[in-house]
Design a protein around this motif. Sequence first.
Motif, mmCIF file in Angstrom:
data_model
loop_
_atom_site.group_PDB
_atom_site.id
_atom_site.type_symbol
_atom_site.label_atom_id
_atom_site.label_comp_id
_atom_site.label_asym_id
_atom_site.label_seq_id
_atom_site.Cartn_x
_atom_site.Cartn_y
_atom_site.Cartn_z
ATOM 1 N N GLN A 1 -39.440 0.052 -68.489
ATOM 2 C CA GLN A 1 -39.478 -0.189 -69.931
ATOM 3 C C GLN A 1 -38.265 -0.982 -70.403
ATOM 4 O OE1 GLN A 1 -39.831 3.732 -71.626
ATOM 5 N NE2 GLN A 1 -41.846 4.113 -70.679
ATOM 6 N N ARG A 2 -37.478 -1.464 -69.430
ATOM 7 C CA ARG A 2 -36.317 -2.336 -69.655
ATOM 8 C C ARG A 2 -35.130 -1.629 -70.297
ATOM 9 N NH1 ARG A 2 -37.348 -7.533 -68.448
ATOM 10 N NH2 ARG A 2 -39.550 -8.099 -68.149
ATOM 11 N N ILE B 1 -30.477 5.033 -57.034
ATOM 12 C CA ILE B 1 -31.806 5.624 -56.987
ATOM 13 C C ILE B 1 -32.880 4.540 -57.057
ATOM 14 C CG2 ILE B 1 -33.461 7.003 -58.337
ATOM 15 C CD1 ILE B 1 -31.166 8.921 -58.963
ATOM 16 N N LEU B 2 -32.705 3.570 -57.942
ATOM 17 C CA LEU B 2 -33.726 2.547 -58.158
ATOM 18 C C LEU B 2 -33.888 1.595 -56.974
ATOM 19 C CD1 LEU B 2 -32.941 1.628 -61.876
ATOM 20 C CD2 LEU B 2 -34.889 2.958 -61.030
ATOM 21 N N THR B 3 -32.924 1.558 -56.092
ATOM 22 C CA THR B 3 -32.991 0.638 -54.946
ATOM 23 C C THR B 3 -33.231 1.344 -53.616
ATOM 24 O OG1 THR B 3 -30.573 0.738 -54.754
ATOM 25 C CG2 THR B 3 -31.494 -1.071 -56.059
ATOM 26 N N ASP B 4 -33.472 2.646 -53.663
ATOM 27 C CA ASP B 4 -33.624 3.414 -52.429
ATOM 28 C C ASP B 4 -35.098 3.571 -52.052
ATOM 29 O OD1 ASP B 4 -33.415 5.103 -50.273
ATOM 30 O OD2 ASP B 4 -31.890 6.379 -51.187
ATOM 31 N N LEU C 1 -42.331 9.574 -54.387
ATOM 32 C CA LEU C 1 -42.187 9.958 -55.791
ATOM 33 C C LEU C 1 -42.617 8.829 -56.721
ATOM 34 C CD1 LEU C 1 -38.759 11.871 -55.797
ATOM 35 C CD2 LEU C 1 -41.062 12.743 -55.354
ATOM 36 N N ILE C 2 -42.698 7.598 -56.198
ATOM 37 C CA ILE C 2 -43.103 6.441 -56.990
ATOM 38 C C ILE C 2 -44.075 5.600 -56.168
ATOM 39 C CG2 ILE C 2 -40.952 6.353 -58.303
ATOM 40 C CD1 ILE C 2 -40.151 4.016 -56.376
ATOM 41 N N THR C 3 -44.660 4.607 -56.820
ATOM 42 C CA THR C 3 -45.592 3.706 -56.129
ATOM 43 C C THR C 3 -44.873 2.428 -55.713
ATOM 44 O OG1 THR C 3 -46.260 2.590 -58.166
ATOM 45 C CG2 THR C 3 -47.467 4.606 -57.545
ATOM 46 N N GLU C 4 -45.509 1.705 -54.801
ATOM 47 C CA GLU C 4 -44.973 0.407 -54.377
ATOM 48 C C GLU C 4 -44.871 -0.539 -55.570
ATOM 49 O OE1 GLU C 4 -43.925 -0.780 -51.512
ATOM 50 O OE2 GLU C 4 -44.531 0.719 -50.016
ATOM 51 N N LYS C 5 -45.861 -0.478 -56.476
ATOM 52 C CA LYS C 5 -45.861 -1.353 -57.643
ATOM 53 C C LYS C 5 -44.659 -1.077 -58.530
ATOM 54 C CE LYS C 5 -48.697 -2.826 -61.556
ATOM 55 N NZ LYS C 5 -49.988 -2.653 -62.286
ATOM 56 N N GLN C 6 -44.354 0.217 -58.754
ATOM 57 C CA GLN C 6 -43.186 0.567 -59.571
ATOM 58 C C GLN C 6 -41.901 0.056 -58.932
ATOM 59 O OE1 GLN C 6 -44.149 4.866 -59.715
ATOM 60 N NE2 GLN C 6 -43.903 4.722 -61.952
ATOM 61 N N PHE C 7 -41.800 0.224 -57.630
ATOM 62 C CA PHE C 7 -40.590 -0.201 -56.921
ATOM 63 C C PHE C 7 -40.402 -1.716 -57.025
ATOM 64 C CE2 PHE C 7 -37.935 -1.057 -53.165
ATOM 65 C CZ PHE C 7 -36.964 -0.076 -53.315
ATOM 66 N N VAL D 1 -39.328 -2.818 -60.642
ATOM 67 C CA VAL D 1 -37.891 -2.590 -60.843
ATOM 68 C C VAL D 1 -37.070 -3.646 -60.092
ATOM 69 C CG1 VAL D 1 -35.984 -1.036 -60.316
ATOM 70 C CG2 VAL D 1 -38.089 -0.128 -61.293
ATOM 71 N N LYS D 2 -37.514 -3.984 -58.909
ATOM 72 C CA LYS D 2 -36.810 -4.983 -58.097
ATOM 73 C C LYS D 2 -36.787 -6.337 -58.789
ATOM 74 C CE LYS D 2 -36.723 -6.653 -53.322
ATOM 75 N NZ LYS D 2 -37.436 -6.592 -51.995
ATOM 76 N N GLU D 3 -37.874 -6.664 -59.476
ATOM 77 C CA GLU D 3 -37.971 -7.940 -60.170
ATOM 78 C C GLU D 3 -37.043 -8.036 -61.386
ATOM 79 O OE1 GLU D 3 -42.049 -8.424 -61.142
ATOM 80 O OE2 GLU D 3 -42.697 -8.646 -59.049
ATOM 81 N N LEU D 4 -36.563 -6.896 -61.857
ATOM 82 C CA LEU D 4 -35.668 -6.901 -63.021
ATOM 83 C C LEU D 4 -34.238 -7.306 -62.646
ATOM 84 C CD1 LEU D 4 -36.920 -3.701 -64.846
ATOM 85 C CD2 LEU D 4 -37.302 -6.068 -65.500
ATOM 86 N N ASN D 5 -34.029 -7.634 -61.381
ATOM 87 C CA ASN D 5 -32.733 -8.130 -60.912
ATOM 88 C C ASN D 5 -31.570 -7.191 -61.264
ATOM 89 O OD1 ASN D 5 -33.842 -10.523 -59.868
ATOM 90 N ND2 ASN D 5 -33.824 -11.460 -61.902
#
Length: 313
Positions: free
Chosen positions: A218-219, A255-258, A299-305, A308-312
């Motif tokens: 959600q940025r 957490i967001l990159t693991d 705990l999350i999906t590939e799409k969610q990961f 988040v990765k695209e948000l640099n």
Amino acid sequence: MARKSRKHVNKIDFEVKAPSYKSLVGIYVRLSAENNGYKTKDSIQNQVEFLKEFIEENQNEFELIQIYIDNGITGVHFERKGWNLLINDIKIGKINCIVVKDLSRIGRNYIEVGDYLERIFPCLGIRVIAINDNFDSSRQSFCDNMIMTSLINIVNEYYSRDISQKVTKVKKVMQKKGEYIGSILPYGYKRSDKDRKKLIPDLECADIVKKIFEWRIQRQSCTSIAQFLNHLAIPYPNSTPEKNTGWKAKHIIKILTDPIYLGHMIQGKTRCSYFEQNRKLRFLPKEDWIIVKNTHPPLITEKQFELVKELNL
């Protein structure tokens, strides 16, 4: 009146006994792995009891001053709290005798142990006794006993190298099987009661992880997410109340990159030799990492990961 003759004493007619000096003893004990209070064969407790019994049996010769302990510390280097305290007490003259179970307690590095026994301790007038090795520097110089002592130290050094290699190999096999061997659990997971090497979701914390990914998608910034978690009084993972510094942006980024939250196990990113003196942690190239997919519930999906990765970050 007749004068009484005086008796001339031409020599001392009593014996002056030389004072008896006791060696001021510092007992040094070391155990490579934490024994957690259990009285194993070579535990800290057993070492102390063994050495104290030796002192008591020879109390006319020794006076116990201090016990120095290094528990869970490798013997391949001398950066040890207990050992450094012992050396400091030697320097101020508090002790002049070291008693150990065997020479491997002093260390497993042949060259450095030899340097202490051959050069440093004799220069400082320090007596060294290794009971199981039948070594007493007051009765035999290191040079006189050098062949046997050197052999013992070389065996100790080889043993340490061998153990290091075996532990590394065992850990690598476990990692390739997708077993979690870390001491600190990733936030959001706990160990399975059925298999302590397997991870399962820690439901309360797992929900926080899911929220962190949702907020970032959600940025929301990592800083604002951390501040919100602190506002909610959610404790930072793996912290005690007295050491809880709160959530920070770097914790959110971690957490967001693991990929572990995708259900994948990635281990072997670093390497640290149990034998090397400095034991520095070395970061390995990505191609050397051990990656095993689908080892535990995600705990999350590939799409969610990927979002988040695209948000640099």
